[in-house]
Motif scaffolding. Sequence first.
Motif, mmCIF file in Angstrom:
data_model
loop_
_atom_site.group_PDB
_atom_site.id
_atom_site.type_symbol
_atom_site.label_atom_id
_atom_site.label_comp_id
_atom_site.label_asym_id
_atom_site.label_seq_id
_atom_site.Cartn_x
_atom_site.Cartn_y
_atom_site.Cartn_z
ATOM 1 N N GLY A 80 0.835 -1.192 0.000
ATOM 2 C CA GLY A 80 0.000 0.000 0.000
ATOM 3 C C GLY A 80 0.870 1.243 0.000
ATOM 4 N N VAL A 81 0.210 2.378 0.115
ATOM 5 C CA VAL A 81 0.915 3.629 0.380
ATOM 6 C C VAL A 81 1.313 3.635 1.849
ATOM 7 C CG1 VAL A 81 0.560 6.105 0.701
ATOM 8 C CG2 VAL A 81 -0.128 5.020 -1.431
ATOM 9 N N MET A 82 2.609 3.864 2.130
ATOM 10 C CA MET A 82 3.095 3.873 3.512
ATOM 11 C C MET A 82 2.886 5.273 4.095
ATOM 12 S SD MET A 82 3.876 0.830 4.025
ATOM 13 C CE MET A 82 3.191 -0.188 2.723
ATOM 14 N N LEU A 83 1.820 5.413 4.862
ATOM 15 C CA LEU A 83 1.371 6.726 5.328
ATOM 16 C C LEU A 83 2.428 7.502 6.118
ATOM 17 C CD1 LEU A 83 -0.998 8.599 5.148
ATOM 18 C CD2 LEU A 83 -2.038 7.467 7.111
ATOM 19 N N PRO A 84 3.283 6.850 6.936
ATOM 20 C CA PRO A 84 4.311 7.631 7.643
ATOM 21 C C PRO A 84 5.278 8.363 6.712
ATOM 22 C CG PRO A 84 4.034 5.509 8.700
ATOM 23 C CD PRO A 84 3.254 5.451 7.403
ATOM 24 N N ASN A 85 5.357 7.944 5.447
ATOM 25 C CA ASN A 85 6.271 8.584 4.489
ATOM 26 C C ASN A 85 5.676 9.821 3.825
ATOM 27 O OD1 ASN A 85 8.134 6.538 4.920
ATOM 28 N ND2 ASN A 85 7.467 5.344 3.156
ATOM 29 N N HIS A 86 4.395 10.091 4.058
ATOM 30 C CA HIS A 86 3.712 11.134 3.291
ATOM 31 C C HIS A 86 2.818 11.993 4.180
ATOM 32 C CE1 HIS A 86 4.900 8.714 -0.215
ATOM 33 N NE2 HIS A 86 4.399 7.677 0.438
ATOM 34 N N GLN A 87 2.549 13.200 3.723
ATOM 35 C CA GLN A 87 1.583 14.047 4.405
ATOM 36 C C GLN A 87 0.171 13.606 4.024
ATOM 37 O OE1 GLN A 87 2.274 16.192 6.766
ATOM 38 N NE2 GLN A 87 4.459 15.728 6.485
ATOM 39 N N PRO A 88 -0.728 13.428 4.991
ATOM 40 C CA PRO A 88 -2.089 12.948 4.694
ATOM 41 C C PRO A 88 -2.819 13.782 3.644
ATOM 42 C CG PRO A 88 -1.672 12.829 7.043
ATOM 43 C CD PRO A 88 -0.489 13.537 6.447
ATOM 44 N N LEU A 89 -2.633 15.106 3.661
ATOM 45 C CA LEU A 89 -3.301 15.947 2.674
ATOM 46 C C LEU A 89 -2.894 15.569 1.260
ATOM 47 C CD1 LEU A 89 -5.019 18.388 1.798
ATOM 48 C CD2 LEU A 89 -2.993 19.828 2.177
ATOM 49 N N VAL A 90 -1.596 15.341 1.049
ATOM 50 C CA VAL A 90 -1.097 14.994 -0.284
ATOM 51 C C VAL A 90 -1.626 13.636 -0.718
ATOM 52 C CG1 VAL A 90 0.965 14.531 -1.658
ATOM 53 C CG2 VAL A 90 0.975 16.390 0.015
ATOM 54 N N VAL A 91 -1.664 12.673 0.206
ATOM 55 C CA VAL A 91 -2.202 11.344 -0.113
ATOM 56 C C VAL A 91 -3.669 11.453 -0.509
ATOM 57 C CG1 VAL A 91 -2.700 9.044 0.781
ATOM 58 C CG2 VAL A 91 -0.559 10.181 1.388
ATOM 59 N N ALA A 92 -4.449 12.223 0.239
ATOM 60 C CA ALA A 92 -5.867 12.405 -0.076
ATOM 61 C C ALA A 92 -6.038 13.022 -1.459
ATOM 62 C CB ALA A 92 -6.536 13.276 0.986
ATOM 63 N N GLU A 93 -5.234 14.032 -1.761
ATOM 64 C CA GLU A 93 -5.351 14.688 -3.063
ATOM 65 C C GLU A 93 -4.994 13.725 -4.193
ATOM 66 O OE1 GLU A 93 -4.363 19.315 -1.840
ATOM 67 O OE2 GLU A 93 -2.717 17.950 -2.305
ATOM 68 N N GLN A 94 -3.964 12.921 -3.990
ATOM 69 C CA GLN A 94 -3.561 11.976 -5.028
ATOM 70 C C GLN A 94 -4.664 10.959 -5.311
ATOM 71 O OE1 GLN A 94 0.106 10.461 -3.406
ATOM 72 N NE2 GLN A 94 1.348 12.056 -4.344
ATOM 73 N N PHE A 95 -5.245 10.402 -4.265
ATOM 74 C CA PHE A 95 -6.317 9.427 -4.474
ATOM 75 C C PHE A 95 -7.580 10.089 -4.980
ATOM 76 C CE2 PHE A 95 -3.591 6.608 -2.046
ATOM 77 C CZ PHE A 95 -3.805 5.401 -2.680
ATOM 78 N N GLY A 96 -7.801 11.336 -4.593
ATOM 79 C CA GLY A 96 -8.948 12.048 -5.137
ATOM 80 C C GLY A 96 -8.839 12.231 -6.633
ATOM 81 N N VAL A 97 -7.638 12.556 -7.089
ATOM 82 C CA VAL A 97 -7.412 12.700 -8.535
ATOM 83 C C VAL A 97 -7.616 11.360 -9.237
ATOM 84 C CG1 VAL A 97 -5.658 13.154 -10.291
ATOM 85 C CG2 VAL A 97 -5.883 14.687 -8.327
ATOM 86 N N LEU A 98 -7.044 10.289 -8.668
ATOM 87 C CA LEU A 98 -7.206 8.963 -9.264
ATOM 88 C C LEU A 98 -8.681 8.581 -9.379
ATOM 89 C CD1 LEU A 98 -4.385 6.826 -7.589
ATOM 90 C CD2 LEU A 98 -4.648 7.277 -10.030
ATOM 91 N N ALA A 99 -9.428 8.787 -8.288
ATOM 92 C CA ALA A 99 -10.842 8.405 -8.269
ATOM 93 C C ALA A 99 -11.666 9.264 -9.215
ATOM 94 C CB ALA A 99 -11.396 8.511 -6.852
ATOM 95 N N SER A 100 -11.248 10.505 -9.433
ATOM 96 C CA SER A 100 -11.958 11.375 -10.373
ATOM 97 C C SER A 100 -11.720 10.942 -11.812
ATOM 98 C CB SER A 100 -11.507 12.832 -10.179
ATOM 99 O OG SER A 100 -11.827 13.295 -8.885
ATOM 100 N N LEU A 101 -10.497 10.496 -12.089
ATOM 101 C CA LEU A 101 -10.160 10.061 -13.445
ATOM 102 C C LEU A 101 -10.684 8.663 -13.753
ATOM 103 C CD1 LEU A 101 -6.463 11.314 -13.639
ATOM 104 C CD2 LEU A 101 -8.470 12.336 -14.726
ATOM 105 N N PHE A 102 -10.751 7.807 -12.705
ATOM 106 C CA PHE A 102 -11.183 6.414 -12.890
ATOM 107 C C PHE A 102 -12.251 6.083 -11.844
ATOM 108 C CE2 PHE A 102 -6.662 6.903 -13.928
ATOM 109 C CZ PHE A 102 -6.688 6.604 -15.291
ATOM 110 N N PRO A 103 -13.434 6.700 -11.959
ATOM 111 C CA PRO A 103 -14.471 6.554 -10.923
ATOM 112 C C PRO A 103 -14.910 5.106 -10.724
ATOM 113 C CG PRO A 103 -15.360 7.562 -12.919
ATOM 114 C CD PRO A 103 -13.884 7.530 -13.075
ATOM 115 N N GLY A 104 -15.072 4.742 -9.457
ATOM 116 C CA GLY A 104 -15.558 3.413 -9.113
ATOM 117 C C GLY A 104 -14.549 2.310 -9.236
ATOM 118 N N ARG A 105 -13.255 2.652 -9.434
ATOM 119 C CA ARG A 105 -12.255 1.605 -9.662
ATOM 120 C C ARG A 105 -11.035 1.717 -8.758
ATOM 121 N NH1 ARG A 105 -10.023 1.755 -15.287
ATOM 122 N NH2 ARG A 105 -9.042 -0.171 -14.560
ATOM 123 N N VAL A 106 -10.962 2.724 -7.890
ATOM 124 C CA VAL A 106 -9.732 3.006 -7.149
ATOM 125 C C VAL A 106 -9.847 2.595 -5.688
ATOM 126 C CG1 VAL A 106 -8.182 4.836 -6.378
ATOM 127 C CG2 VAL A 106 -9.098 4.883 -8.699
#
Length: 357
Positions: A80-106
């Motif tokens: 998975g994404v190792m959360l201690p390596n990243h800022q939660p805001l950035v992780v949320a934004e990255q997955f938000g972009v993924l889910a927007s581009l590929f809805p229902g699959r992320v």
Amino acid sequence: MALESVRFSILDRSRVRRGQTHADALRETVAFAKLAERWGYHRFWVAEHHSVPGVAGTAPTVLAAAVAAATSRIRVGTGGVMLPNHQPLVVAEQFGVLASLFPGRVDMGLGRSVGFTDGVRRALGHGLDDADDFDARLTELLAYFGTGRAGVHAGSAEGVEVPAFLLATGSGAERAARFGLPLVIAPIAGTQAMVESIERYRTLFRPSARTTRPYVIVSAAVVIADSTEQAHHLLFPEAWSSAHSRTHGEFLPLIPPADIDPASMTDRQRQLFERSLGSQIHGTEDQVAEAVENLVSRTDADEILVHTSTFDRDARWDSHRRLARVVGLESWSDRQTSREQLRSENKPTRPAIHSTV
């Protein structure tokens, strides 16, 4: 429990083979995902490792985007994404972009591990103690998919539905239960210890807005070949790399089974090598079907996440293809072909029209 009632998915770490570049391994991951979709697997996840010679999977959300773009149906995520390596805001934004581009699959699979060595942790800007505030990081991350946190909003993620999964390490099973999230767990300390962790998870589980009931994904290595001996030898490269990492501090690129001689290993390496071999399911199709069914019976798993690696790429892909057949997965392409054939067979026939032209 019938295997047909269990989902089967794949975790690919983009392992590098000797003589191969990281770029080669990453391109193979995308090609593998396309095959996994054709064979009928439910998910295809990629992983996060840093400064590891034998693993090319370093940027899981970037690689997940490439996989999603190359496929059309299979769920895509991180394991998975190792959360201690990243800022939660950035992780949320990255997955938000993924889910927007590929809805229902992320999917958003999350782990607690930090860098493998002190040097890697320093390069990432973190230390061992950064894993200690995982609960706070996870709470913050999940909040960004709602209404934000402390006046900060992740625009791409807010209100977007991205399923979250927790990888069990240490107290991970209890944490997944407390947060009301699906659990991803492997028999790292043995199958019995894993079963006990799963039982605690189910007992302590608190329903949440994200998940109303316990959901267990068991991660397992599975290899199918024409004979037990062939399958056993296919496991050698990954077991050797694992043993080397625990004695020398790094996962090296995979090497051919013929180049691995247990007799030349130190006692410690050989012990780790044999322990790794013993924890993996392998054999002929019938043997593997029985072993997987036993695993599902012992764990009552909702899903099996297969993470097999070996030097021979074609043998690995063939093993996953065979597993899909063994457990009753029907490939998407075959279903499409069957539908088209059925429509053709049921299409009303018309009288032949004769023409002089």
